[in-house]
Design a protein around this motif. Sequence first.
Motif, PDB file in Angstrom:
ATOM      1  N   ARG A  39     -12.524  18.916  15.062  1.00 48.12           N
ATOM      2  CA  ARG A  39     -11.759  17.743  15.481  1.00 48.12           C
ATOM      3  C   ARG A  39     -11.977  17.464  16.971  1.00 48.12           C
ATOM      4  NH1 ARG A  39      -5.847  18.263  13.596  1.00 48.12           N
ATOM      5  NH2 ARG A  39      -6.923  17.925  11.595  1.00 48.12           N
ATOM      6  N   ASP A  40     -11.960  18.513  17.781  1.00 51.76           N
ATOM      7  CA  ASP A  40     -12.183  18.345  19.218  1.00 51.76           C
ATOM      8  C   ASP A  40     -13.592  17.827  19.502  1.00 51.76           C
ATOM      9  OD1 ASP A  40      -9.628  19.249  19.746  1.00 51.76           O
ATOM     10  OD2 ASP A  40     -10.256  21.292  20.275  1.00 51.76           O
ATOM     11  N   LEU A  41     -14.554  18.330  18.744  1.00 53.07           N
ATOM     12  CA  LEU A  41     -15.946  17.921  18.962  1.00 53.07           C
ATOM     13  C   LEU A  41     -16.151  16.460  18.565  1.00 53.07           C
ATOM     14  CD1 LEU A  41     -18.813  18.560  19.738  1.00 53.07           C
ATOM     15  CD2 LEU A  41     -19.103  19.792  17.569  1.00 53.07           C
ATOM     16  N   VAL A  42     -15.584  16.054  17.443  1.00 56.27           N
ATOM     17  CA  VAL A  42     -15.691  14.654  17.020  1.00 56.27           C
ATOM     18  C   VAL A  42     -15.017  13.734  18.038  1.00 56.27           C
ATOM     19  CG1 VAL A  42     -14.970  12.988  15.254  1.00 56.27           C
ATOM     20  CG2 VAL A  42     -15.940  15.188  14.562  1.00 56.27           C
ATOM     21  N   TYR A  46     -31.514  19.922  18.256  1.00 55.47           N
ATOM     22  CA  TYR A  46     -30.728  21.145  18.061  1.00 55.47           C
ATOM     23  C   TYR A  46     -29.260  20.819  18.306  1.00 55.47           C
ATOM     24  CZ  TYR A  46     -28.949  25.889  18.712  1.00 55.47           C
ATOM     25  OH  TYR A  46     -28.211  27.041  18.622  1.00 55.47           O
ATOM     26  N   PRO A  47     -28.447  20.728  17.262  1.00 61.28           N
ATOM     27  CA  PRO A  47     -27.043  20.324  17.424  1.00 61.28           C
ATOM     28  C   PRO A  47     -26.221  21.303  18.243  1.00 61.28           C
ATOM     29  CG  PRO A  47     -27.448  21.089  15.180  1.00 61.28           C
ATOM     30  CD  PRO A  47     -28.787  20.957  15.840  1.00 61.28           C
ATOM     31  N   GLY A  48     -26.628  22.567  18.291  1.00 59.37           N
ATOM     32  CA  GLY A  48     -25.871  23.567  19.019  1.00 59.37           C
ATOM     33  C   GLY A  48     -25.744  23.259  20.497  1.00 59.37           C
ATOM     34  N   MET A  49     -26.739  22.575  21.090  1.00 56.22           N
ATOM     35  CA  MET A  49     -26.660  22.241  22.513  1.00 56.22           C
ATOM     36  C   MET A  49     -25.480  21.320  22.787  1.00 56.22           C
ATOM     37  SD  MET A  49     -30.570  21.477  23.753  1.00 56.22           S
ATOM     38  CE  MET A  49     -30.759  20.098  22.619  1.00 56.22           C
ATOM     39  N   LEU A  50     -25.387  20.259  22.007  1.00 57.02           N
ATOM     40  CA  LEU A  50     -24.333  19.278  22.211  1.00 57.02           C
ATOM     41  C   LEU A  50     -22.972  19.876  21.871  1.00 57.02           C
ATOM     42  CD1 LEU A  50     -23.631  16.449  23.040  1.00 57.02           C
ATOM     43  CD2 LEU A  50     -24.477  15.617  20.839  1.00 57.02           C
ATOM     44  N   ALA A  51     -22.917  20.673  20.814  1.00 60.66           N
ATOM     45  CA  ALA A  51     -21.653  21.311  20.435  1.00 60.66           C
ATOM     46  C   ALA A  51     -21.163  22.266  21.512  1.00 60.66           C
ATOM     47  CB  ALA A  51     -21.815  22.049  19.106  1.00 60.66           C
TER      48      ALA A  51
END
Length: 298
Positions: A213-216, A182-187
Motif C-alpha cells: 500500500r505504501d509503495l503504490v 528491475y522492480p527491486g530498485m524502485l521498491a
Amino acid sequence: MSRGVNSGEGSLDSVGWSLIGCDFTSAPSRRKPVVTAIGRMQGTAVLLGVIERYASLDDWTTSLSENSNWVGGFDLPFGLPRELTETLGWPADWMACVSHFCAMDRSEVRSSFKAFCDQRPAGAKFAHRLTDRPAGSSPSMKWVNPPVAFMMHAGLPALLKAGVCLPGLHPGDDCRVALEAYPGMLARSVLGSTSYKSDDKSRQTPQRLLARRDLVEALNMGSAPLLRKSGLRLRMSHAQRDELVEDPTGDTLDAVLCMMEAAWALKQHEAGHACWGLPPFDPLEGWIVSAGEHSTES
C-alpha cells in the motif's frame, strides 16, 4: 491469456508510445503466469491501462509481435557477466554468446555455472555484471533463489523471436523497444529493506500488504526518488489500486514498477537521449534501465 482491470483512461492505440512492464517467469503457468502491465504517457502522468497474464511463453511472445510503438521494461537479465563468459571461453560478441547460452539445456547451464562457482572462494562464488552494484540486483548467472539465469534462458530467445530492439545490444524493430528492468530498485528506494511480497502463503502477512500500500501510494504521489526527479506519477483506477495492493505475490505490482522504469526511459528518449537513458555500458553484459538513478540525491 487473462486480462485484469482496465482503467478506462483512454485508448492505448492513441498516437505516441505505449508502455509495457513485464514481471517474467521462466516457466509460466496458470498458477504463476507472466504478468504484463500496459499503459501510456499523458504529460508526466503514467496512465495504467490493463494488466495481462500469460500462462504460455508462446502467447506472451506473440503479444510482443502484435503491437508496435512501445517501449517496455522486462524483469529478466539481458546479459551475463564478462568474467564468467571469458572464464568459460564463450564468444565475446553478445549475439554469439547469447546464442551459445540459449542453445544449452538447463542442466548444462547449471553444471557449467556450478563448476565456475566451485573454483571460487567463499563469499565470491558468483561473477557480477557492472550494472549489478548500482541496481542491487542478483547476479545474472544465478540459477536458484532467484533463478535469473533461467529467466534469461527462456526470455531472451522470445524477445529475439519477436524481433524487438534491445538498445546498445541488438538492432531490431525500433518501434518495439525492450529494456532490462528491475522492480527491486524502485521498491527499495521507497521501502528500504522492508519486504512487500512473497510466493509463500505463510509469509503473505498484513505487514507486507501495508508495504505494498505504501509503495503504490508513492507511485501515485510521485514521491519515489526516480519519479520525483523526473516528475512522473502513476495514475490508476480505484479497482487497479486494489489489484496492485491485494496481490500478495507482488507480481502485479512488479509489472507496474517495470512499466514506471520504462516510462522514465521514454522521458529520457523524448529529451533527446540517444540510448533511452542508458549510460555507456559493456555491450556484452548489458545494463538495467535507470540503475544508478534511484538515489535520494538531487
